[in-house]
Design a protein around this motif. Structure first.
Motif, PDB file in Angstrom:
ATOM      1  N   ASN A 291       1.887  10.117   2.903  1.00  0.00           N
ATOM      2  CA  ASN A 291       2.736  10.180   1.700  1.00  0.00           C
ATOM      3  C   ASN A 291       2.257   9.248   0.590  1.00  0.00           C
ATOM      4  OD1 ASN A 291       3.322   7.831   2.961  1.00  0.00           O
ATOM      5  ND2 ASN A 291       5.561   8.003   2.781  1.00  0.00           N
ATOM      6  N   ASP A 292       0.975   8.914   0.628  1.00  0.00           N
ATOM      7  CA  ASP A 292       0.420   8.055  -0.422  1.00  0.00           C
ATOM      8  C   ASP A 292       0.498   8.726  -1.793  1.00  0.00           C
ATOM      9  OD1 ASP A 292      -0.219   5.725   0.875  1.00  0.00           O
ATOM     10  OD2 ASP A 292      -2.366   6.154   1.075  1.00  0.00           O
ATOM     11  N   ARG A 293       0.437   7.859  -2.801  1.00  0.00           N
ATOM     12  CA  ARG A 293       0.180   8.353  -4.160  1.00  0.00           C
ATOM     13  C   ARG A 293      -1.330   8.317  -4.337  1.00  0.00           C
ATOM     14  NH1 ARG A 293       4.381   8.558  -7.768  1.00  0.00           N
ATOM     15  NH2 ARG A 293       2.892   8.309  -9.468  1.00  0.00           N
ATOM     16  N   ILE A 294      -1.935   9.478  -4.425  1.00  0.00           N
ATOM     17  CA  ILE A 294      -3.396   9.560  -4.436  1.00  0.00           C
ATOM     18  C   ILE A 294      -3.872  10.009  -5.820  1.00  0.00           C
ATOM     19  CG2 ILE A 294      -5.431  10.605  -3.370  1.00  0.00           C
ATOM     20  CD1 ILE A 294      -3.726  11.110  -0.876  1.00  0.00           C
ATOM     21  N   ALA A 295      -4.731   9.181  -6.401  1.00  0.00           N
ATOM     22  CA  ALA A 295      -5.280   9.516  -7.718  1.00  0.00           C
ATOM     23  C   ALA A 295      -6.615  10.235  -7.544  1.00  0.00           C
ATOM     24  CB  ALA A 295      -5.465   8.245  -8.542  1.00  0.00           C
TER      25      ALA A 295
ATOM     26  N   ASP B 180     -15.156  -4.839  -9.651  1.00  0.00           N
ATOM     27  CA  ASP B 180     -14.522  -5.020 -10.973  1.00  0.00           C
ATOM     28  C   ASP B 180     -14.219  -3.685 -11.633  1.00  0.00           C
ATOM     29  OD1 ASP B 180     -14.612  -7.684 -10.674  1.00  0.00           O
ATOM     30  OD2 ASP B 180     -16.259  -8.026 -12.103  1.00  0.00           O
ATOM     31  N   ARG B 181     -15.144  -2.755 -11.517  1.00  0.00           N
ATOM     32  CA  ARG B 181     -14.914  -1.448 -12.136  1.00  0.00           C
ATOM     33  C   ARG B 181     -13.701  -0.775 -11.507  1.00  0.00           C
ATOM     34  NH1 ARG B 181     -21.199   0.821 -12.386  1.00  0.00           N
ATOM     35  NH2 ARG B 181     -21.988  -0.864 -13.709  1.00  0.00           N
ATOM     36  N   ILE B 182     -13.629  -0.832 -10.187  1.00  0.00           N
ATOM     37  CA  ILE B 182     -12.502  -0.194  -9.491  1.00  0.00           C
ATOM     38  C   ILE B 182     -11.196  -0.861  -9.905  1.00  0.00           C
ATOM     39  CG2 ILE B 182     -11.449   0.152  -7.217  1.00  0.00           C
ATOM     40  CD1 ILE B 182     -14.378   0.397  -6.118  1.00  0.00           C
ATOM     41  N   ARG B 183     -11.206  -2.198  -9.969  1.00  0.00           N
ATOM     42  CA  ARG B 183      -9.983  -2.906 -10.363  1.00  0.00           C
ATOM     43  C   ARG B 183      -9.571  -2.572 -11.787  1.00  0.00           C
ATOM     44  NH1 ARG B 183     -10.693  -8.996  -7.878  1.00  0.00           N
ATOM     45  NH2 ARG B 183      -9.843  -8.520  -5.830  1.00  0.00           N
ATOM     46  N   ARG B 184     -10.559  -2.420 -12.648  1.00  0.00           N
ATOM     47  CA  ARG B 184     -10.227  -2.049 -14.041  1.00  0.00           C
ATOM     48  C   ARG B 184      -9.593  -0.658 -14.098  1.00  0.00           C
ATOM     49  NH1 ARG B 184     -15.735  -2.368 -16.562  1.00  0.00           N
ATOM     50  NH2 ARG B 184     -14.787  -1.435 -18.403  1.00  0.00           N
ATOM     51  N   ILE B 185     -10.085   0.257 -13.292  1.00  0.00           N
ATOM     52  CA  ILE B 185      -9.465   1.593 -13.279  1.00  0.00           C
ATOM     53  C   ILE B 185      -8.022   1.496 -12.782  1.00  0.00           C
ATOM     54  CG2 ILE B 185      -9.547   3.945 -12.358  1.00  0.00           C
ATOM     55  CD1 ILE B 185     -12.610   3.567 -12.004  1.00  0.00           C
ATOM     56  N   PHE B 186      -7.813   0.764 -11.675  1.00  0.00           N
ATOM     57  CA  PHE B 186      -6.450   0.646 -11.145  1.00  0.00           C
ATOM     58  C   PHE B 186      -5.525  -0.045 -12.145  1.00  0.00           C
ATOM     59  CE2 PHE B 186      -8.113   1.835  -6.985  1.00  0.00           C
ATOM     60  CZ  PHE B 186      -7.063   2.594  -6.488  1.00  0.00           C
ATOM     61  N   ALA B 187      -6.048  -1.021 -12.892  1.00  0.00           N
ATOM     62  CA  ALA B 187      -5.208  -1.698 -13.893  1.00  0.00           C
ATOM     63  C   ALA B 187      -4.710  -0.678 -14.917  1.00  0.00           C
ATOM     64  CB  ALA B 187      -6.000  -2.818 -14.564  1.00  0.00           C
ATOM     65  N   LYS B 188      -5.559   0.276 -15.244  1.00  0.00           N
ATOM     66  CA  LYS B 188      -5.168   1.307 -16.217  1.00  0.00           C
ATOM     67  C   LYS B 188      -4.233   2.338 -15.589  1.00  0.00           C
ATOM     68  CE  LYS B 188      -8.755   1.068 -19.732  1.00  0.00           C
ATOM     69  NZ  LYS B 188      -9.098  -0.328 -19.501  1.00  0.00           N
ATOM     70  N   LEU B 189      -4.358   2.530 -14.276  1.00  0.00           N
ATOM     71  CA  LEU B 189      -3.452   3.454 -13.578  1.00  0.00           C
ATOM     72  C   LEU B 189      -2.070   2.832 -13.398  1.00  0.00           C
ATOM     73  CD1 LEU B 189      -5.689   4.872 -10.684  1.00  0.00           C
ATOM     74  CD2 LEU B 189      -4.566   6.239 -12.438  1.00  0.00           C
ATOM     75  N   GLY B 190      -1.955   1.519 -13.564  1.00  0.00           N
ATOM     76  CA  GLY B 190      -0.693   0.832 -13.314  1.00  0.00           C
ATOM     77  C   GLY B 190      -0.434   0.777 -11.815  1.00  0.00           C
ATOM     78  N   ALA B 191       0.843   0.713 -11.418  1.00  0.00           N
ATOM     79  CA  ALA B 191       1.176   0.664  -9.984  1.00  0.00           C
ATOM     80  C   ALA B 191       1.241   2.084  -9.435  1.00  0.00           C
ATOM     81  CB  ALA B 191       2.494  -0.050  -9.781  1.00  0.00           C
ATOM     82  N   ASP B 192       0.580   2.964 -10.133  1.00  0.00           N
ATOM     83  CA  ASP B 192       0.780   4.389  -9.893  1.00  0.00           C
ATOM     84  C   ASP B 192       0.032   5.003  -8.725  1.00  0.00           C
ATOM     85  OD1 ASP B 192       1.517   5.452 -13.195  1.00  0.00           O
ATOM     86  OD2 ASP B 192       2.675   5.724 -11.364  1.00  0.00           O
ATOM     87  N   ALA B 193      -0.870   4.252  -8.089  1.00  0.00           N
ATOM     88  CA  ALA B 193      -1.662   4.908  -7.047  1.00  0.00           C
ATOM     89  C   ALA B 193      -1.975   3.960  -5.906  1.00  0.00           C
ATOM     90  CB  ALA B 193      -2.956   5.446  -7.648  1.00  0.00           C
TER      91      ALA B 193
ATOM     92  N   VAL C  68      -1.916  12.008  -8.606  1.00  0.00           N
ATOM     93  CA  VAL C  68      -1.981  11.325  -9.893  1.00  0.00           C
ATOM     94  C   VAL C  68      -3.300  11.709 -10.548  1.00  0.00           C
ATOM     95  CG1 VAL C  68      -2.067   9.062 -11.020  1.00  0.00           C
ATOM     96  CG2 VAL C  68      -0.659   9.386  -8.952  1.00  0.00           C
ATOM     97  N   ASP C  69      -3.249  12.094 -11.809  1.00  0.00           N
ATOM     98  CA  ASP C  69      -4.490  12.400 -12.529  1.00  0.00           C
ATOM     99  C   ASP C  69      -5.105  11.101 -13.035  1.00  0.00           C
ATOM    100  OD1 ASP C  69      -6.580  13.345 -13.993  1.00  0.00           O
ATOM    101  OD2 ASP C  69      -5.379  14.456 -15.458  1.00  0.00           O
ATOM    102  N   ALA C  70      -6.243  10.730 -12.463  1.00  0.00           N
ATOM    103  CA  ALA C  70      -6.911   9.481 -12.858  1.00  0.00           C
ATOM    104  C   ALA C  70      -7.844   9.673 -14.044  1.00  0.00           C
ATOM    105  CB  ALA C  70      -7.700   8.938 -11.668  1.00  0.00           C
ATOM    106  N   SER C  71      -7.945  10.896 -14.566  1.00  0.00           N
ATOM    107  CA  SER C  71      -8.975  11.174 -15.583  1.00  0.00           C
ATOM    108  C   SER C  71      -8.938  10.190 -16.738  1.00  0.00           C
ATOM    109  CB  SER C  71      -8.805  12.586 -16.147  1.00  0.00           C
ATOM    110  OG  SER C  71      -8.880  13.543 -15.136  1.00  0.00           O
TER     111      SER C  71
END
Lengths: 369, 369
Positions: free
Chosen positions: B101-105, B3-16, B129-132
């Motif tokens: 060629n991934d988008r890596i946060a 859940d924590r990981i999914r919440r972070i990705f939700a905030k990153l959008g489709a960005d990573a 991508v800056d995930a900070s």
């Protein structure tokens, strides 16, 4: 700390106009900030120090430790202190202290990528130099003040290592023993532990970086205690292994083998010897024993303002030992599910070989349960 | 910790495509590594964790904590653990785990610039991508497990704060008192202090980040103790001020003013309120007093796996409080050369306002010398 700054610049060559150390929020502080600025108190989060080739230093301090910073500067005529409030003000002041097209050296090894981007954003025309190697190599060789502080930290660690047998009793937990050890370090004058104390009972001793748990001691267990004191920002790092009787006869033999391996490593220590030779001497002893392959880490590392202070001794490191280096020598044998033994001392490399900084007994000791 | 990981990705959008946490040598560990990987033991220096949008996680562990890593993975079916030895092997394995060629946060906030360059060197075609910000905002709001751990850490801090008056005696030094406090935290179950304990006697209390010295307590001095416990990797952070009899009448009034300022700040706390409002409420009380301008830091910060956990409350922060945030509220008044008073509690933001995590008495207390 003019000499230290000049030594770093000498290693950088003509490559930099300024050298900047930048602290993020704790724990992401650059320990080299405290190498060039000898201040006994304060965290200096978000602060920076600008060093120049002539050895002078400008410290940008936060209000949270301003008085300590100013007092330290009064003791060192090459240091100036200025107050900044926050990262924006820090970056703005940096652009006034340096030219926009300067060659600016930064310690990439202890700088966050976030702070790098912030500083780089303030100097779009600057050339960036990685000072990590020059800083690391300078810090590796200790000066007299550093040796005195390391000796004090090592004395505290040794004193507590001698007391551990008297603390062992059935039922004490790893966490409780760690707490008792840290308390005794504090009473002996430490300002804290230099890293998270490792206490592993029985099978937990087989994991080199085990964190103590509410796990009770029982007769028959061997014990690994790896800990160190912080004193005037310098560290010690000592490991002792004990055996809470009745003995597991194999772990007694393991202890003796580790002691033999440590001595073989120590016998290699002298200026000019490649770091890997020290490691290989210990590894050869263990790999010629029934516990072949069960020594799974490097034999040591340098210590100073940090527990891993820049120099490592493992099979891949060709760098030679130099007079004035302070390093750990810490072979171990780890038997999964059963237990482990590690013996670690801090030593100083001298012209003739080495001298011990830590002094507690290393031999097999069975403490009656 | 899917859940924590999914919440972070939700905030990153489709960005990573992937989110990678990388630890350098201690103390430069990324505390978010332990947010996505709930492992009770180990340092994990030089290790990495690769999180994916589906919530799965691959942990690249060193041999030094392999067994703890594998045990933790057995408890969480979304986690896989693999052994790596050294940075080169880590980078090589990362290139197998992700596309070139991934988008890596990456969490720039707790990543060293050196490790950034090492990872970036292994992926010349990747987009970074800056995930900070996503990590920070996710971590700001605590889940049930985190609240339980914070509460435990706060209980330990409160218990010791209640004991401090009994430890005060003429001649005890700041360092000794800090050692006694830390020992009591350990006995109460802490795995360590959450930051360098601050103990300042007399004039030293005027420096917010003062480091304890071999400086003895004398009658008439006020005392600032700012400290916290570490429990299951979570922190507490509590400050209490005491007065070692016969009182300095001004410092009694200062104490009462700080208490009033803290209450004014607490009265602002509820979901939706901008962080700066909490700060300004305390600052207004102090700036309307004879000690105008002597409150020189932000009123608080969020706590969690780190003491400064991402959220700050100062005059520049517009971000609103949210239910589930754990923050400190800690106004102070500092009179240079004379002394200071700070009162700090940890609170949890609730739907109706807040509840205290720390519970020790805050009022003026004169301990007879």
């Amino acid at each position: 700390m003019k000499d230290r700054i000049r030594r770093i610049f000498a290693k950088l060559g003509a490559d930099a106009d300024a050298l900047v150390f930048v602290n993020a929020a704790s724990p992401h502080l650059d320990s080299s900030f405290f190498y060039v600025f000898d201040v006994p108190s304060g965290l200096f989060e978000g602060c920076a120090a600008v060093a120049r080739p002539d050895g002078s230093l400008t410290v940008l301090t936060s209000p949270l430790e301003e008085e300590s910073a100013r007092q330290a500067a009064r003791r060192d005529k090459d240091v100036e202190v200025e107050l900044i409030r926050g990262r924006d003000e820090r970056e703005k002041r940096l652009t006034q202290l340096m030219e926009s097209n300067d060659r600016i050296a930064l310690n990439y090894h202890e700088l966050t990528h976030e702070d790098y981007l912030s500083i780089a954003g303030a100097f779009p025309e600057a050339t960036w130099v990685d000072a990590s190697s020059a800083v690391r190599k300078t810090r590796m060789v200790k000066d007299a003040i550093e040796i005195e502080r390391l000796r004090r930290a090592a004395d505290i660690g040794s004193e507590v290592a001698r007391e551990i047998p008297s603390l062992l009793r059935t039922g004490i937990t790893e966490l409780q023993l760690a707490g008792e050890m840290e308390y005794r370090m504090a009473r002996a004058g430490a300002s804290g532990r230099s890293f998270e104390t490792i206490v592993g009972f029985g099978p937990h001793g087989a994991e080199p970086h085990f964190s103590p748990q509410p796990f009770p001691l029982a007769a028959g267990q061997s014990i690994v205690c790896d800990f160190g004191a912080l004193s005037q920002r310098y560290v010690s790092d000592i490991t002792r292994s004990y055996h809470f009787g009745p003995t597991d006869p194999e772990l007694k033999r393991v202890h003796e083998k580790v002691e033999e391996a440590q001595q073989a490593a120590l016998d290699q220590v002298r200026p000019g010897v490649a770091a890997k030779e020290v490691h290989l001497a210990a590894a050869r002893v263990i790999d010629a024993s029934p516990w072949k392959g069960l020594f799974n880490h490097g034999v040591g590392h340098s210590i100073g303002l940090a527990v891993h202070d820049g120099f490592a001794m493992n099979p891949r490191v060709e760098e030679p030992l130099e007079v004035g280096m302070a390093v750990t020598v810490e072979p171990g044998i780890y038997i999964a599910g059963r237990g482990g033994v590690r013996i670690e001392d801090d030593i100083l490399v001298t012209e003739k070989g080495y001298e011990f900084l830590t002094t507690a007994p290393r031999g097999y000791l069975e403490v009656p349960a």
